[in-house]
Design a protein around this motif. Structure first.
Motif, PDB file in Angstrom:
ATOM      1  N   GLY A 217     -14.341  -7.457   2.253  1.00  0.00           N
ATOM      2  CA  GLY A 217     -14.760  -6.577   3.430  1.00  0.00           C
ATOM      3  C   GLY A 217     -13.979  -5.365   3.678  1.00  0.00           C
ATOM      4  N   PHE A 218     -12.691  -5.574   3.295  1.00  0.00           N
ATOM      5  CA  PHE A 218     -11.639  -4.448   3.789  1.00  0.00           C
ATOM      6  C   PHE A 218     -10.931  -3.772   2.554  1.00  0.00           C
ATOM      7  N   VAL A 219     -10.407  -2.585   2.930  1.00  0.00           N
ATOM      8  CA  VAL A 219      -9.537  -2.025   2.047  1.00  0.00           C
ATOM      9  C   VAL A 219      -8.299  -1.428   2.700  1.00  0.00           C
ATOM     10  N   VAL A 220      -7.241  -1.798   2.223  1.00  0.00           N
ATOM     11  CA  VAL A 220      -5.752  -1.043   2.647  1.00  0.00           C
ATOM     12  C   VAL A 220      -5.240   0.048   1.730  1.00  0.00           C
ATOM     13  N   LEU A 221      -5.082   1.189   2.323  1.00  0.00           N
ATOM     14  CA  LEU A 221      -4.698   2.368   1.652  1.00  0.00           C
ATOM     15  C   LEU A 221      -3.801   2.999   2.252  1.00  0.00           C
ATOM     16  N   VAL A 222      -2.773   3.879   1.481  1.00  0.00           N
ATOM     17  CA  VAL A 222      -2.198   4.991   2.146  1.00  0.00           C
ATOM     18  C   VAL A 222      -3.124   6.291   2.115  1.00  0.00           C
ATOM     19  N   PRO A 223      -3.388   6.844   3.500  1.00  0.00           N
ATOM     20  CA  PRO A 223      -4.036   7.869   3.484  1.00  0.00           C
ATOM     21  C   PRO A 223      -3.646   9.166   2.711  1.00  0.00           C
ATOM     22  N   TYR A 224      -4.440  10.011   2.196  1.00  0.00           N
ATOM     23  CA  TYR A 224      -4.270  11.277   1.442  1.00  0.00           C
ATOM     24  C   TYR A 224      -3.392  12.172   2.482  1.00  0.00           C
ATOM     25  N   PRO A 229       6.401   7.791   6.615  1.00  0.00           N
ATOM     26  CA  PRO A 229       6.493   7.582   5.242  1.00  0.00           C
ATOM     27  C   PRO A 229       5.946   6.477   4.596  1.00  0.00           C
ATOM     28  N   PHE A 230       5.566   5.407   5.278  1.00  0.00           N
ATOM     29  CA  PHE A 230       4.755   4.260   4.514  1.00  0.00           C
ATOM     30  C   PHE A 230       3.610   3.878   5.326  1.00  0.00           C
ATOM     31  N   GLU A 231       2.949   4.931   6.023  1.00  0.00           N
ATOM     32  CA  GLU A 231       1.810   4.978   6.657  1.00  0.00           C
ATOM     33  C   GLU A 231       0.696   4.231   6.091  1.00  0.00           C
ATOM     34  N   THR A 232      -0.088   3.566   6.785  1.00  0.00           N
ATOM     35  CA  THR A 232      -1.327   2.814   5.968  1.00  0.00           C
ATOM     36  C   THR A 232      -2.568   2.594   6.959  1.00  0.00           C
ATOM     37  N   HIS A 295     -11.504   1.549  12.403  1.00  0.00           N
ATOM     38  CA  HIS A 295     -10.271   1.488  11.272  1.00  0.00           C
ATOM     39  C   HIS A 295      -9.036   1.154  12.141  1.00  0.00           C
ATOM     40  N   ALA A 296      -7.982   0.661  11.219  1.00  0.00           N
ATOM     41  CA  ALA A 296      -6.783   0.500  11.986  1.00  0.00           C
ATOM     42  C   ALA A 296      -5.766   1.641  11.271  1.00  0.00           C
ATOM     43  N   HIS A 297      -4.659   1.815  12.205  1.00  0.00           N
ATOM     44  CA  HIS A 297      -3.604   2.682  11.767  1.00  0.00           C
ATOM     45  C   HIS A 297      -2.380   1.875  11.668  1.00  0.00           C
ATOM     46  N   PHE A 298      -1.625   2.062  10.745  1.00  0.00           N
ATOM     47  CA  PHE A 298      -0.272   1.516  10.772  1.00  0.00           C
ATOM     48  C   PHE A 298       0.664   2.716  10.616  1.00  0.00           C
ATOM     49  N   TYR A 299       1.554   2.914  11.700  1.00  0.00           N
ATOM     50  CA  TYR A 299       2.503   3.894  11.657  1.00  0.00           C
ATOM     51  C   TYR A 299       4.035   3.239  11.931  1.00  0.00           C
ATOM     52  N   PRO A 300       4.550   3.065  10.527  1.00  0.00           N
ATOM     53  CA  PRO A 300       6.053   2.544  10.548  1.00  0.00           C
ATOM     54  C   PRO A 300       7.091   3.678  10.533  1.00  0.00           C
ATOM     55  N   PRO A 301       8.013   3.689  11.264  1.00  0.00           N
ATOM     56  CA  PRO A 301       9.146   4.540  10.893  1.00  0.00           C
ATOM     57  C   PRO A 301      10.124   4.598   9.864  1.00  0.00           C
ATOM     58  N   LEU A 302      10.404   3.471   9.383  1.00  0.00           N
ATOM     59  CA  LEU A 302      11.442   3.331   8.279  1.00  0.00           C
ATOM     60  C   LEU A 302      11.098   4.120   7.267  1.00  0.00           C
TER      61      LEU A 302
END
Length: 345
Positions: A217-224, A229-232, A295-302
Motif C-alpha cells: 500500500g505505501f512507499v517510504v522514500l527520501v524526496p529528491y 538531512p534525513f527527511e522522508t 502523504h506524510a512528511h518526516f522532518y528530523p533535525p539530526l
C-alpha cells in the motif's frame, strides 16, 4: 546526475514551489561529529506525574480514563479556539482576521515508555484508525476547512512530554504549507490530468535510488528535494486523497511503513530520534480536490550524531535552504540500517 552528486546545485520542490541548495562536496570533508550511543533514560511503563498516562489527573483537574489503546482529548492549552471572533482588519498593508478551530491530543498508548518505533505494528494500526476517525469527525464540521495531524517527537523538537502522543489542529482556513500544496497540485492536475504525487512516485519507483521501503500500500522514500538531512516522505501507491479512503489493509500497510522508518531513524544514531511528522491531505472544505494525494512528511533535525542537529541559519534563513548530504546519500545510509530496533532483545 553524476555531476550533481559532486558539485553544488539546486533542486526544485514542485510541492512547495521553491528551491533547495545542495552542496555535496562539503560532505567529503572529514567526519567530525560524534557517532556514539546516546544515553537512554529509564522510563516507567506508567508515570504517576505524567498528565497523559492513564488514570492520572491533568492540570485542569480532569482525570484520564483507564484507557488501553489510544485516548483523545481536547488540548488543555489549545492554540485555536472555537469561539474566536470572526473579525477582520485591513489598513493598507496591515491585515488581520480572526481564526477559529480546535486542538486535540492523541495518546498513542497507555505505555509511558514507548514510541512509535517501539510499538507493535498492530498497535500503530490502532493509532492510524484514530487518525482516520478524527479526520472524518472534524472534517465534517462546517467551520473546519483543514485538519492537520502531526507528532513532535523529542525535547529537541519542543515536545514537553515524553509520553507517546501526537496532536490535531483543525482550523477554519488552510495553513500556509497546505495552501501552497493545494495550489501546486491543482496546477499540475489541470495541466496533466493526473495527480502530481502519483507522477512523482512513478518516477521514483523507476529509479529506485531514494526508496527506503515499500509494501502493498505505501512507499517510504527520501524526496529528491529534501531539505532536512534525513527527511522522508510516506506516499500511497494508489490515488488516495485523504485518510478515510484507505482500505483496512492499507491502514495496516501505513502502520508498517511508519514502524519501518521510525525504527531506522532510531538505529541511525542509536537514540530516540527526534522529528516533526505530519500528514497532508485534502482540505475539508466540501470540494472534491481530486488533485490531492495524502502523504506524510518526516522532518528530523539530526545530522552528525544523536546530539548535533541541523540549524536553519544565515543563508538558509535569508536566502535558500541548504544541505550538505545529498538525498541519495541519506537514502543509502538509512537503507543500510537494520529493521530491528537497536534496543530490541
Amino acid at each position: 546526475m553524476s555531476t550533481f552528486s559532486d558539485h553544488p546545485h539546486r533542486r526544485y520542490n514542485p510541492l512547495q514551489g521553491e528551491w533547495v541548495l545542495v552542496s555535496p562536496h562539503r560532505a567529503k570533508r572529514p567526519w567530525q561529529g560524534q557517532v556514539e550511543d546516546a544515553d537512554v533514560p529509564e522510563m516507567p511503563a506508567h508515570d504517576p506525574d505524567c498528565y497523559l498516562c492513564a488514570r492520572n489527573t491533568r492540570i485542569n483537574g480532569k482525570k484520564n480514563p483507564d484507557y488501553s489503546h489510544t485516548f483523545v482529548f481536547d488540548n488543555d492549552f489549545a492554540a485555536l479556539t472555537e469561539d474566536a471572533p470572526q473579525e477582520s482588519f485591513r489598513d493598507g498593508l496591515l491585515m488581520a482576521e480572526g481564526e477559529s478551530g480546535l486542538c486535540r491530543v492523541i495518546c498513542f498508548s497507555p505505555r509511558h515508555d514507548l514510541t512509535l518505533a517501539r510499538m507493535e505494528v498492530s498497535d500503530i494500526a490502532r493509532v492510524v484508525d484514530t487518525w482516520v476517525e478524527q479526520y472524518v469527525e472534524l472534517g465534517a464540521r462546517p467551520d473546519i476547512g483543514h485538519v492537520q495531524i502531526f507528532e513532535n517527537r523529542g525535547a529537541m523538537m519542543g515536545c514537553s512530554n515524553p509520553h507517546p502522543h501526537g496532536q490535531i489542529w483543525a482550523s477554519r482556513n488552510l495553513p500556509n504549507a497546505a495552501e501552497r500544496e493545494t495550489q501546486t497540485q491543482t496546477a499540475y492536475f489541470e495541466q496533466h490530468g493526473t495527480p502530481l504525487l502519483m507522477a512523482y512516485l512513478k518516477q521514483e519507483q523507476a529509479l529506485g535510488e531514494r526508496i527506503l521501503f515499500e509494501n502493498d500500500g505505501f512507499v517510504v522514500l527520501v524526496p529528491y528535494w529534501a531539505v532536512w538531512p534525513f527527511e522522508t516522505m510516506v506516499l500511497p501507491k494508489r490515488h488516495i486523497r485523504s485518510m478515510e479512503e484507505m482500505t483496512a489493509s492499507e491502514r495496516t500497510d501505513l502502520a508498517e511503513a511508519l514502524s519501518h522508518i521510525t525504527i531506522r531513524y532510531d538505529n541511525l544514531f542509536s537514540t530516540s530520534f527526534p522529528y516533526s511528522m505530519g500528514f497532508h491531505q485534502r482540505p475539508t472544505d466540501g470540494k472534491d480536490h481530486d488533485e490531492w494525494v495524502m502523504h506524510a512528511h518526516f522532518y528530523p533535525p539530526l545530522l552528525r550524531s544523536a546530539t548535533v542537529k541541523k540549524f536553519m541559519v544565515g543563508f538558509e534563513l535569508l536566502g535558500t535552504p541548504q544541505r550538505d548530504l545529498t538525498p541519495e546519500q541519506a537514502a543509502d545510509r538509512l537503507r543500510a540500517l537494520s529493521d530491528t530496533h537497536y534496543l530490541a532483545g
